[in-house]
Design an enzyme around this catalytic site. Structure first.
Site, PDB file in Angstrom:
ATOM      1  CE  LYS A  44     -43.378 -12.801 -63.301  1.00  0.00           C
ATOM      2  NZ  LYS A  44     -41.948 -12.857 -63.958  1.00  0.00           N
ATOM      3  CB  THR A  73     -19.036 -25.863 -71.471  1.00  0.00           C
ATOM      4  OG1 THR A  73     -18.879 -25.512 -72.593  1.00  0.00           O
ATOM      5  CG2 THR A  73     -19.039 -27.294 -71.557  1.00  0.00           C
ATOM      6  CG  HIS A  74     -18.069 -21.773 -70.339  1.00  0.00           C
ATOM      7  ND1 HIS A  74     -16.962 -21.196 -69.336  1.00  0.00           N
ATOM      8  CD2 HIS A  74     -17.331 -22.758 -71.190  1.00  0.00           C
ATOM      9  CE1 HIS A  74     -15.872 -21.967 -69.642  1.00  0.00           C
ATOM     10  NE2 HIS A  74     -16.148 -22.830 -70.613  1.00  0.00           N
ATOM     11  CD  GLU A 106     -38.041 -18.161 -58.381  1.00  0.00           C
ATOM     12  OE1 GLU A 106     -37.875 -17.209 -58.004  1.00  0.00           O
ATOM     13  OE2 GLU A 106     -39.207 -18.522 -58.998  1.00  0.00           O
ATOM     14  CB  SER A 161     -47.198 -12.078 -60.619  1.00  0.00           C
ATOM     15  OG  SER A 161     -47.396 -10.634 -60.442  1.00  0.00           O
TER      16      SER A 161
END
Ligand code: ARG
Length: 463
Positions: free
Chosen positions: A286, A158-159, A293, A280
Site C-alpha cells: 500500500k 460530470t457525475h 485525505e 500500511s
C-alpha cells in the site's frame, strides 16, 4: 500585589474556587497574543504621553519594562500564571513588578475589552498576510504544473462519469480560479479586520483626551472603529475570516478528493511524491494518500470553527460578554491548520507526477467525443435535438460492438445520418474535440495557454 489577589478583586469578599479560576482563565491559549498585546500597549502608552495623560518618565519606564517582557517571552523565560487569568493581566502585572507605578498607569483610558479586540485584529491581520502569500505560492505551483500539461488530455467528468475530453492544464487552472477568488475574499476581509478598537475602553469610550488616530497610525490600522459598543463586542471580522478559511479548505478538499481518485491504481492518472504518502502496517503493497485525505478531513474542523464562532456571536447582547473569550481557540486553530495545509499543499503539487497515457486511455473510453459528433451534425444543418438523438443511437450501436465512435467505419456511421462524411474522423479525435472549444474559458490548448499567461500576470501583480 500578591499573585493570589486578582487585579479586579477589590470588591470581592471571597476568592474564586480553583475550578472557576481554571474555567475562566484564557492564558493557556491567549498567551499567543503576547507580541500583539505588547505592541498595542506601547502604542497606547505613547499616545497617553503625547496627550499629557501620563508623563514622559512613565512612558520611558513602560517602554523599558515592555521591552524586557518581550525578551523574556521570546526567550521562554516568562512565567505565565493562571491566577492572572489572561495574557493582558499577566503582562501588566509583570510590568508593574519591573517598573512600579508607571506600570499601573498603562491601563489608563483602556479596558481589556478594547485591548483584546485590538490584539486579535493585529494577530489576524498578520495571519491574513501570511495566508495570502501561501495561497499565491499554491497558485504558482498549479500554474507551473499546468504549463507542462497544456496538451495532456484527460477525461473531463460530470457525475464522475466520463463527459468530454479536457486539457489537464485546464482542469488544474480551475483550481487557480477558485484560489484567486479566495485571495480576493481574504484581502477584502483584511479591510474590515484592520480597524482599531482601542479607545472604546470598556464599552462607552473614555473621559481622557485620547488620540485614537495616533494609535491607529502607530499600529498601521486603516482607521478606527466608529462605535465604541460595536468595537468591543463584535467579532464579525473573525467570523468572516473563518468563512474565507472554510472556502479555501473546501476548495482544497475538492482537489484532495480528485488527487485521491487519480492516484487510485485503478485510475492511475498521477502519483504523489512518497513524502506525502504513508504505507500500511499490515499490507506491504500500500501507498496511501494521507496528506490529501487529512486535508479533506481537516476541512470538517475548519467548517466547525466557522459554525462555532457564528453560534458564539448569535444573540449576544451589546457590548462585551465573556462569551467572546471563546473566539480564540477556533480562530487560532483555523489559522494554524490553514497555514500548515497551504504550505504542505504547494509542496505536494510540485511533486505530482502525471501518467499522460492513462489519462488519454480513459478519455478515449466513455464516448467522450459524442457531443462533438452532435455539434458536427448541427453545423450540417440538423437541429440539435435531432442530432442528439442520432448520436445517442450511434453510441448505443458502438457500445454493443464494444468500440468507440471513432473506431466505427464511415459506412456504419452513415447508417445513422447521411450527413456524416469522412471529415468526421478529425472531429472525433481527442485533439479535435479540445481544439474546437476555442473561446475564452474553453479547453482548447490555445486558450489554456492564454489563461496561464493571464494567471502569471495576475500572480506577479498580486505578489
Ligand atoms: N480574556 C478576555 C477575552 O479574551 C479579555 C477581556 C476580558 N474582559 C473582561 N471584561 N472580563 O475576551
Amino acid at each position: 500585589m500578591d499573585n493570589n489577589k486578582k487585579t479586579w478583586s477589590g470588591r470581592f469578599s471571597e476568592p474564586v474556587s480553583a475550578l472557576v479560576e481554571r474555567y475562566t482563565a484564557s492564558i493557556h491559549f491567549d498567551y499567543r497574543l503576547a507580541e500583539e498585546d505588547i505592541r498595542g500597549s506601547l502604542a497606547h502608552a505613547r499616545m497617553l504621553a503625547a496627550r499629557g495623560i501620563i508623563t514622559q518618565e512613565d512612558l520611558a519606564a513602560i517602554e523599558r519594562g515592555l521591552g524586557q517582557i518581550r525578551e523574556e517571552i521570546r526567550e521562554g523565560r516568562f512565567d505565565w500564571s493562571q491566577q492572572l487569568e489572561d495574557v493582558h493581566l499577566n503582562i501588566e502585572k509583570r510590568l508593574t513588578d519591573i517598573v512600579g507605578d508607571a506600570g499601573k498607569r498603562l491601563h489608563t483610558g483602556r479596558s481589556r475589552n478594547d485591548q483584546v479586540a485590538t490584539d486579535i485584529r493585529l494577530y489576524l491581520r498578520a495571519a491574513i498576510d501570511e495566508i495570502g502569500d501561501l495561497v499565491g505560492a499554491l497558485q504558482q505551483a498549479l500554474v507551473d504544473l499546468a504549463e507542462q500539461h497544456v496538451e495532456t488530455v484527460m477525461p473531463g467528468f460530470t457525475h464522475l462519469q466520463v463527459a468530454q475530453p479536457v486539457s489537464f492544464a485546464h482542469h488544474l487552472m480551475a483550481y487557480f480560479e477558485m484560489l484567486k477568488r479566495d485571495a480576493g475574499r481574504l484581502s477584502d476581509c483584511r479591510k474590515r479586520v484592520n480597524q482599531l478598537p482601542l479607545g472604546a475602553a470598556a464599552l462607552a469610550g473614555t473621559s481622557y483626551p485620547i488620540d485614537r488616530e495616533m494609535v491607529a497610525r502607530e499600529l498601521a490600522f486603516d482607521g478606527v472603529c466608529e462605535n465604541s459598543l460595536d468595537a468591543v463586542s463584535d467579532r464579525d471580522f473573525a467570523i468572516e475570516f473563518c468563512a474565507c478559511a472554510a472556502l479555501i479548505m473546501t476548495h482544497l478538499s475538492r482537489l484532495s478528493e480528485e488527487l485521491i481518485v487519480w492516484m487510485n491504481p485503478a485510475v492511475g492518472f498521477i502519483t504523489l511524491a512518497d513524502r506525502f504518502c504513508t504505507g500500511s502496517s499490515i499490507m506491504p503493497q500500500k501507498k496511501n494518500p494521507d496528506v490529501p485525505e487529512l486535508v479533506r478531513g481537516k476541512t470538517g474542523r475548519i467548517n466547525g470553527h466557522l459554525v462555532a464562532l457564528l453560534t458564539l456571536m448569535k444573540a449576544q447582547p451589546l457590548a462585551y460578554n465573556k462569551d467572546n473569550q471563546e473566539d480564540k481557540e477556533p480562530l487560532f486553530d483555523t489559522v494554524g491548520t490553514l497555514i500548515d495545509t497551504l504550505r504542505i499543499y504547494a509542496d505536494m503539487m510540485t511533486g505530482v507526477r502525471v501518467n499522460a497515457a492513462a489519462m488519454r486511455k480513459a478519455a478515449l473510453q466513455g464516448f467522450s467525443t459524442a457531443t462533438d459528433l452532435a455539434d458536427y451534425l448541427v453545423k450540417k444543418g440538423i437541429p440539435f435535438r435531432d442530432a442528439h438523438e442520432i448520436v445517442a443511437r450511434s453510441v448505443q450501436y458502438a457500445e454493443q460492438k464494444g468500440c468507440d465512435l471513432a473506431d466505427l467505419e464511415l459506412s456504419e456511421l452513415q447508417r445513422f445520418s447521411e450527413h456524416i462524411e469522412h471529415d468526421i474522423f478529425s472531429v472525433l479525435t481527442l485533439e479535435g474535440s479540445l481544439e474546437s472549444r476555442n473561446h475564452i474559458g474553453g479547453t482548447a490548448p490555445q486558450q489554456v495557454r492564454k489563461a496561464i499567461a493571464r494567471a502569471k500576470d495576475w500572480l506577479s501583480a498580486e505578489r
